[in-house]
Scaffold this motif. Structure first.
Motif, PDB file in Angstrom:
ATOM      1  N   LEU A 165      41.737  28.381  63.948  1.00 56.05           N
ATOM      2  CA  LEU A 165      41.533  26.943  64.138  1.00 56.05           C
ATOM      3  C   LEU A 165      40.416  26.375  63.256  1.00 56.05           C
ATOM      4  O   LEU A 165      40.558  25.275  62.723  1.00 56.05           O
ATOM      5  CB  LEU A 165      41.268  26.628  65.610  1.00 56.05           C
ATOM      6  CG  LEU A 165      42.443  26.837  66.564  1.00 56.05           C
ATOM      7  CD1 LEU A 165      42.119  26.320  67.962  1.00 56.05           C
ATOM      8  CD2 LEU A 165      43.699  26.164  66.050  1.00 56.05           C
ATOM      9  N   THR A 223      40.325  24.791  59.158  1.00 52.76           N
ATOM     10  CA  THR A 223      40.406  23.440  58.621  1.00 52.76           C
ATOM     11  C   THR A 223      39.137  23.088  57.858  1.00 52.76           C
ATOM     12  O   THR A 223      39.129  22.142  57.071  1.00 52.76           O
ATOM     13  CB  THR A 223      40.651  22.451  59.776  1.00 52.76           C
ATOM     14  OG1 THR A 223      40.942  21.172  59.248  1.00 52.76           O
ATOM     15  CG2 THR A 223      39.417  22.310  60.648  1.00 52.76           C
ATOM     16  N   SER A 246      49.659  24.119  67.121  1.00 46.67           N
ATOM     17  CA  SER A 246      48.235  24.429  67.204  1.00 46.67           C
ATOM     18  C   SER A 246      47.686  24.960  65.882  1.00 46.67           C
ATOM     19  O   SER A 246      46.528  24.716  65.557  1.00 46.67           O
ATOM     20  CB  SER A 246      47.990  25.443  68.323  1.00 46.67           C
ATOM     21  OG  SER A 246      48.705  26.645  68.069  1.00 46.67           O
ATOM     22  N   PRO A 303      48.115  22.314  61.668  1.00 47.72           N
ATOM     23  CA  PRO A 303      47.129  21.379  61.098  1.00 47.72           C
ATOM     24  C   PRO A 303      46.007  22.074  60.340  1.00 47.72           C
ATOM     25  O   PRO A 303      45.623  21.659  59.247  1.00 47.72           O
ATOM     26  CB  PRO A 303      46.592  20.647  62.330  1.00 47.72           C
ATOM     27  CG  PRO A 303      47.687  20.704  63.300  1.00 47.72           C
ATOM     28  CD  PRO A 303      48.336  22.033  63.095  1.00 47.72           C
ATOM     29  N   SER A 304      45.463  23.133  60.902  1.00 43.80           N
ATOM     30  CA  SER A 304      44.347  23.797  60.240  1.00 43.80           C
ATOM     31  C   SER A 304      44.816  24.538  58.998  1.00 43.80           C
ATOM     32  O   SER A 304      44.028  24.778  58.085  1.00 43.80           O
ATOM     33  CB  SER A 304      43.663  24.765  61.213  1.00 43.80           C
ATOM     34  OG  SER A 304      44.585  25.719  61.698  1.00 43.80           O
ATOM     35  N   CYS A 328      46.121  21.177  56.315  1.00 41.50           N
ATOM     36  CA  CYS A 328      45.161  20.173  55.848  1.00 41.50           C
ATOM     37  C   CYS A 328      44.186  20.766  54.851  1.00 41.50           C
ATOM     38  O   CYS A 328      43.689  21.879  55.027  1.00 41.50           O
ATOM     39  CB  CYS A 328      44.390  19.615  57.046  1.00 41.50           C
ATOM     40  SG  CYS A 328      43.065  18.510  56.555  1.00 41.50           S
ATOM     41  N   GLN A 346      48.040  14.717  54.467  1.00 49.83           N
ATOM     42  CA  GLN A 346      46.938  15.593  54.872  1.00 49.83           C
ATOM     43  C   GLN A 346      45.853  14.828  55.617  1.00 49.83           C
ATOM     44  O   GLN A 346      45.235  15.367  56.542  1.00 49.83           O
ATOM     45  CB  GLN A 346      46.352  16.294  53.651  1.00 49.83           C
ATOM     46  CG  GLN A 346      47.329  17.265  52.992  1.00 49.83           C
ATOM     47  CD  GLN A 346      46.698  18.002  51.857  1.00 49.83           C
ATOM     48  OE1 GLN A 346      46.140  19.079  52.007  1.00 49.83           O
ATOM     49  NE2 GLN A 346      46.768  17.408  50.675  1.00 49.83           N
ATOM     50  N   ILE A 404      47.024  14.424  59.097  1.00 49.74           N
ATOM     51  CA  ILE A 404      46.917  15.697  59.824  1.00 49.74           C
ATOM     52  C   ILE A 404      45.469  15.959  60.213  1.00 49.74           C
ATOM     53  O   ILE A 404      45.174  16.376  61.340  1.00 49.74           O
ATOM     54  CB  ILE A 404      47.460  16.848  58.961  1.00 49.74           C
ATOM     55  CG1 ILE A 404      48.971  16.722  58.809  1.00 49.74           C
ATOM     56  CG2 ILE A 404      47.113  18.189  59.578  1.00 49.74           C
ATOM     57  CD1 ILE A 404      49.569  17.714  57.840  1.00 49.74           C
ATOM     58  N   ALA A 405      44.556  15.703  59.283  1.00 45.97           N
ATOM     59  CA  ALA A 405      43.134  15.944  59.567  1.00 45.97           C
ATOM     60  C   ALA A 405      42.650  15.039  60.687  1.00 45.97           C
ATOM     61  O   ALA A 405      41.888  15.452  61.569  1.00 45.97           O
ATOM     62  CB  ALA A 405      42.309  15.697  58.299  1.00 45.97           C
ATOM     63  N   GLN A 412      44.161  16.143  64.324  1.00 46.92           N
ATOM     64  CA  GLN A 412      44.218  17.567  64.653  1.00 46.92           C
ATOM     65  C   GLN A 412      44.022  17.801  66.147  1.00 46.92           C
ATOM     66  O   GLN A 412      44.715  18.616  66.761  1.00 46.92           O
ATOM     67  CB  GLN A 412      43.164  18.352  63.869  1.00 46.92           C
ATOM     68  CG  GLN A 412      43.263  19.850  64.111  1.00 46.92           C
ATOM     69  CD  GLN A 412      42.118  20.636  63.540  1.00 46.92           C
ATOM     70  OE1 GLN A 412      41.097  20.080  63.183  1.00 46.92           O
ATOM     71  NE2 GLN A 412      42.270  21.936  63.462  1.00 46.92           N
ATOM     72  N   SER A 426      47.056  17.104  68.056  1.00 46.98           N
ATOM     73  CA  SER A 426      48.015  18.201  67.903  1.00 46.98           C
ATOM     74  C   SER A 426      47.681  19.356  68.839  1.00 46.98           C
ATOM     75  O   SER A 426      48.574  19.970  69.432  1.00 46.98           O
ATOM     76  CB  SER A 426      48.005  18.659  66.443  1.00 46.98           C
ATOM     77  OG  SER A 426      48.901  19.716  66.242  1.00 46.98           O
ATOM     78  N   ASP A 437      37.881  17.615  55.733  1.00 42.59           N
ATOM     79  CA  ASP A 437      36.865  18.379  56.464  1.00 42.59           C
ATOM     80  C   ASP A 437      36.344  19.553  55.651  1.00 42.59           C
ATOM     81  O   ASP A 437      35.155  19.877  55.699  1.00 42.59           O
ATOM     82  CB  ASP A 437      37.458  18.893  57.786  1.00 42.59           C
ATOM     83  CG  ASP A 437      37.666  17.770  58.789  1.00 42.59           C
ATOM     84  OD1 ASP A 437      38.592  17.877  59.623  1.00 42.59           O
ATOM     85  OD2 ASP A 437      36.898  16.783  58.739  1.00 42.59           O
TER      86      ASP A 437
END
Lengths: 197, 203
Positions: free
Chosen positions: A50, A53, A112, A115-116, A119, A146, A149-150, A153, A156, B94
């Motif tokens: 996780l 990201t 889960s 996204p990480s 992105c 992206q 998605i960020a 997150q 999500s 990020d």
């Protein structure tokens, strides 16, 4: 009528049977062990995945440095739900119950970790380039994808938790209907009954 | 009372429906991919302002302009003669912000080695809104943001398209004193070893 079942109650499948059903499954030592092993393994997986990201998709101990409280809590909840879902499904498989909720579990895992993984990596731009996108198109679209998605997150992750809860409920209800849960002397017992015609 | 069974034609139609649905779904999916590809191929390719030079390790770093957060215009060729880290990023990313914090931790060490970091926001922030470069600098780099070895700014369209034609959100180029690209990477917080190794060999 089964008047002879004095003192036994037939517990109907409902959301309130989730906890008793899971408790019944975990009463077995093997299933407790299975749930614990799964929980630890899946927790480790989420703890190093996780936070990727923040590392451009690089997983591992480097990602642990960027583990926040939110991500740690989500990791624990996801690991607990997924390990319980798998354990209950294994129990149901051994009692010849039909497995349900597998698609939801897979969807939850994808929701889960995607996204990480997606992105801030080269995946989206590479896919757009492979589809023949021009630089201008990629510059406009890759960021929107992206960036979105960020930004979402956490949404999500919450969605993944909800999907896993639903999957666990489906698995538990399958176990509860394939066995009859009766209360005997304050404890729950499962007995296999032939299908009622 | 017996229920009348549906006519044979209806029964056959119902039996064929799942297969027909699958076939229609496949055809629709294939057509969607084809339309997407044709649209992308047929769309006019906006010419970059100038020929797009080949940016690769071992090649010469193309010259291009950028605007600093103070509003001054500079060209990359002005930094010839010292090792440079040209970093293109998006402020909503990020990974980029974590990389900024990691670079801030090492900026003094990199400055002593002679490296100059040029951190530029990609053209249009790669199509998604985000904080300003100044905000990212102050928040993520802390006091180190004002180091003389660190230049912040906005990449021009020419620079963005030349150095990052594929639209990677986080990409940096390690350029030696002679203007030759020695390494290309991303996520400085995950690849700091590469940067430190570069400055060591660039002395």
């Amino acid at each position: 009528m089964n008047a002879g079942r004095a003192g036994h109650d037939r517990i109907r499948t409902s959301a309130s049977t989730l906890v008793p059903t899971v408790a019944l499954v975990l009463r077995g030592q093997r299933y407790r062990g299975l749930a614990l092993v799964l929980f630890l393994g899946i927790l480790g997986f989420y703890l190093v995945t996780l936070p990727s990201t923040y590392t451009g998709g690089a997983v591992g101990f480097l990602a642990l440095r960027y583990l926040t409280g939110d991500l740690a809590a989500c990791s624990a909840v996801l690991a607990a739900l997924l390990s319980l879902t798998i354990t209950v499904n294994v129990y149901g498989f051994r009692t010849s119950a039909r497995q349900r909720g597998a698609v939801l579990s897979v969807g939850a895992v994808l929701a889960s970790v995607v996204p990480s993984s997606v992105c801030c990596t080269s995946l989206v731009p590479s896919v757009l380039a492979a589809l023949g996108g021009s630089t201008v198109q990629i510059f406009g679209l890759a960021g929107r994808i992206q960036g979105g998605i960020a930004r979402f997150q956490m949404v999500s992750l919450v969605t993944a938790i909800v999907l896993l809860l639903l999957s666990l409920y489906l698995a538990a209800s399958t176990v509860a209907t394939s066995c009859t849960l009766t209360r005997k002397g304050g404890r729950l017992d499962a007995t296999k009954e032939p299908a009622q015609v | 009372m017996l229920r009348k069974s549906p006519p044979k034609s209806e029964r056959l139609r119902d039996a064929r429906r799942p297969r027909a649905l699958r076939t229609r779904s496949r055809v629709a999916f294939a057509m969607g991919i084809a339309v997407l590809g044709l649209t992308a191929a047929a769309s006019p390719r906006v010419a970059a302002p100038g020929p797009i030079a080949q940016v690769e390790v071992g090649g010469r770093a193309p010259d291009a302009s950028f605007v600093t957060i103070q509003g001054t215009v500079h060209r990359l060729s002005e930094f010839r003669g010292r090792p440079v880290m040209l970093w293109l990023f998006a402020t909503w990313c990020d990974t980029c912000r974590a990389g900024t914090a990691a670079l801030a931790e090492h900026i003094q060490q990199l400055d002593r080695a002679g490296l100059h970091a040029i951190q530029l926001r990609l053209y249009g922030n790669l199509g998604y809104p985000g904080p300003s470069v100044r905000e990212v600098a102050r928040t993520d780099a802390g006091p180190a943001w004002s180091s003389s070895a660190w230049t912040w700014g906005e990449a021009s369209k020419e620079l963005s398209f030349t150095y990052d034609p594929k639209g990677y959100v986080d990409i940096y180029f390690l350029i030696d004193r002679n203007g030759i690209i020695r390494a290309i990477g991303g996520a400085p917080n995950a690849t700091m070893d590469q940067i430190l190794s570069f400055v060591q060999h660039a002395r």
